[in-house]
Design an enzyme around this catalytic site. Structure first.
Site, mmCIF file in Angstrom:
data_model
loop_
_atom_site.group_PDB
_atom_site.id
_atom_site.type_symbol
_atom_site.label_atom_id
_atom_site.label_comp_id
_atom_site.label_asym_id
_atom_site.label_seq_id
_atom_site.Cartn_x
_atom_site.Cartn_y
_atom_site.Cartn_z
ATOM 1 N N TYR A 76 -135.799 -103.447 -95.269
ATOM 2 C CA TYR A 76 -134.699 -103.066 -94.367
ATOM 3 C C TYR A 76 -133.865 -101.991 -95.048
ATOM 4 O O TYR A 76 -133.099 -102.264 -95.966
ATOM 5 C CB TYR A 76 -133.865 -104.314 -94.059
ATOM 6 C CG TYR A 76 -132.762 -104.139 -93.047
ATOM 7 C CD1 TYR A 76 -132.664 -103.023 -92.227
ATOM 8 C CD2 TYR A 76 -131.795 -105.145 -92.895
ATOM 9 C CE1 TYR A 76 -131.650 -102.901 -91.293
ATOM 10 C CE2 TYR A 76 -130.770 -105.037 -91.966
ATOM 11 C CZ TYR A 76 -130.709 -103.908 -91.173
ATOM 12 O OH TYR A 76 -129.687 -103.788 -90.252
ATOM 13 N N LYS A 80 -137.826 -101.623 -91.360
ATOM 14 C CA LYS A 80 -136.851 -101.231 -90.342
ATOM 15 C C LYS A 80 -136.033 -100.101 -90.942
ATOM 16 O O LYS A 80 -135.393 -100.270 -91.982
ATOM 17 C CB LYS A 80 -135.938 -102.396 -89.949
ATOM 18 C CG LYS A 80 -134.859 -101.996 -88.934
ATOM 19 C CD LYS A 80 -133.870 -103.132 -88.677
ATOM 20 C CE LYS A 80 -132.790 -102.681 -87.691
ATOM 21 N NZ LYS A 80 -131.747 -103.703 -87.477
ATOM 22 N N ILE A 115 -136.075 -102.243 -83.499
ATOM 23 C CA ILE A 115 -135.236 -103.434 -83.713
ATOM 24 C C ILE A 115 -133.828 -102.943 -83.450
ATOM 25 O O ILE A 115 -133.162 -102.411 -84.334
ATOM 26 C CB ILE A 115 -135.394 -103.985 -85.141
ATOM 27 C CG1 ILE A 115 -136.860 -104.337 -85.431
ATOM 28 C CG2 ILE A 115 -134.499 -105.207 -85.350
ATOM 29 C CD1 ILE A 115 -137.136 -104.721 -86.875
#
Length: 334
Positions: free
Chosen positions: A153, A182, A229
């Protein structure tokens, strides 16, 4: 160690955590699990691929470990009990040390999570304390012992502006228990390179943008592009799912793509991107206000836990209302 299976491509929602009102409970508002379940099931019924619980939008840094696990376990049960057991759950891990991260992952798996979304450690980043080798070793240590497959992330806005390099991302993509990333930043060049580089096995490492504004260009960029996302999907799920479906048609159908397909996807992406400027400016409390305004699900008068305070956000919403209403019109038709 065999390569772990990545999550399915699609649209995931980093859901806000619903708390009861500060006015009644003070700084330690309990979780509002009734509102949380209402939102979870609304998203599931609209076809969302999966949810991220206890991520940045979920205010995991404002929650205890016990609350994080309670949130995951209750929402997993709601999904299973209502026939949505295929909805994927990712659990956020906002921690600075390896052992705590691994404990959070283990607890999250026990509660029902399928994947771990692992935020980059960043406490000393602005002081120049982290080398690329140190960050690589940290992620490898987590991935080696993680009980869940890991997604990296990369969110510079909440990690002291720490941007993971392309060379580091390529190295991490080779780890058998790291299955994707992400990217919550506006650098589309990095999105394109990571989703297209011949140095990465894209069947085992998938790229998700953290901004629905970038979904169409990401999906047109390369074989590793997997989806989004995205926080605005908390109240506009059908629109982002339609953008995903049209983009997939464009990249796989060859001559079957029509001018109308292009016209529709451009109109949807433009409207969605305009509305998401709200999230770019106000982040988590903005997403909560959007849920309140668009879905009518109560988030409490103050929206989040201290030091969040939503009063200033609510005063600003009318300036963005036309952009929201434009996407809401698409939602009604889909």
């Amino acid at each position: 160690m065999e390569k772990a299976t990545p999550p399915p491509d699609g649209v995931y929602v980093p859901v806000p955590t619903f708390f009861k009102s500060f006015d009644k409970y003070g700084y330690k508002q309990p979780l509002d699990l009734v509102a949380q379940a209402e939102h979870t099931l609304l998203l599931a019924r609209n076809g969302i691929t999966g949810l991220v619980l206890c991520g940045s939008t979920g205010e995991s840094v404002h929650m205890t470990q016990e609350e994080r696990i309670q949130l995951i376990s209750t929402q997993k049960k709601e999904l299973v009990d209502n026939g949505f057991d295929k909805v994927v759950l990712m659990a956020g891990t906002a921690s600075q040390n390896v052992d705590e991260t691994l404990k959070t992952i283990a607890d999250s798996k026990a509660a029902g999570a399928d994947y771990a979304l692992v935020l980059t450690p960043s406490y000393f980043a602005s002081a120049g304390g982290y080398s690329e080798e140190g960050l690589r070793s940290w992620y490898v240590a987590v991935a080696n012992d993680s009980l869940l497959p890991v997604l990296v992330y990369n969110y510079p806005a909440v990690t002291n502006n720490l941007q993971l390099s392309l060379s580091l991302m390529k190295q991490l993509a080779t780890h058998p228990n790291i299955v994707g990333c992400k990217l919550s930043h506006g650098n589309m060049s990095h999105h394109l390179i990571i989703s297209s580089s011949p140095e990465i096995d894209h069947s085992g490492f998938r790229v998700y943008t953290g901004l629905g504004q970038q979904l169409l260009p990401l999906l047109l960029s390369g074989p590793g592009a997997a989806g989004a996302i995205d926080g605005s999907a908390a109240y506009f799920p059908k629109t982002l799912l339609r953008i995903f479906a049209l983009a997939r048609k464009i990249t796989t159908a060859g001559g079957g793509v029509t001018a109308e397909d292009w016209k529709e996807v451009h109109a949807l992406q433009c409207a969605y991107s305009e509305a998401e400027e709200w999230v770019v400016k106000f982040g988590t409390v903005g997403i909560k206000e959007g849920v309140n305004q668009m879905l009518g699900i109560s988030v409490g008068l103050d929206g989040g836990r201290l030091p969040f305070c939503e009063t200033h956000v609510r005063k600003e919403f009318d300036r963005y209302r036309p952009a929201f209403e434009a996407v809401q019109e698409f939602e009604r038709k889909l």
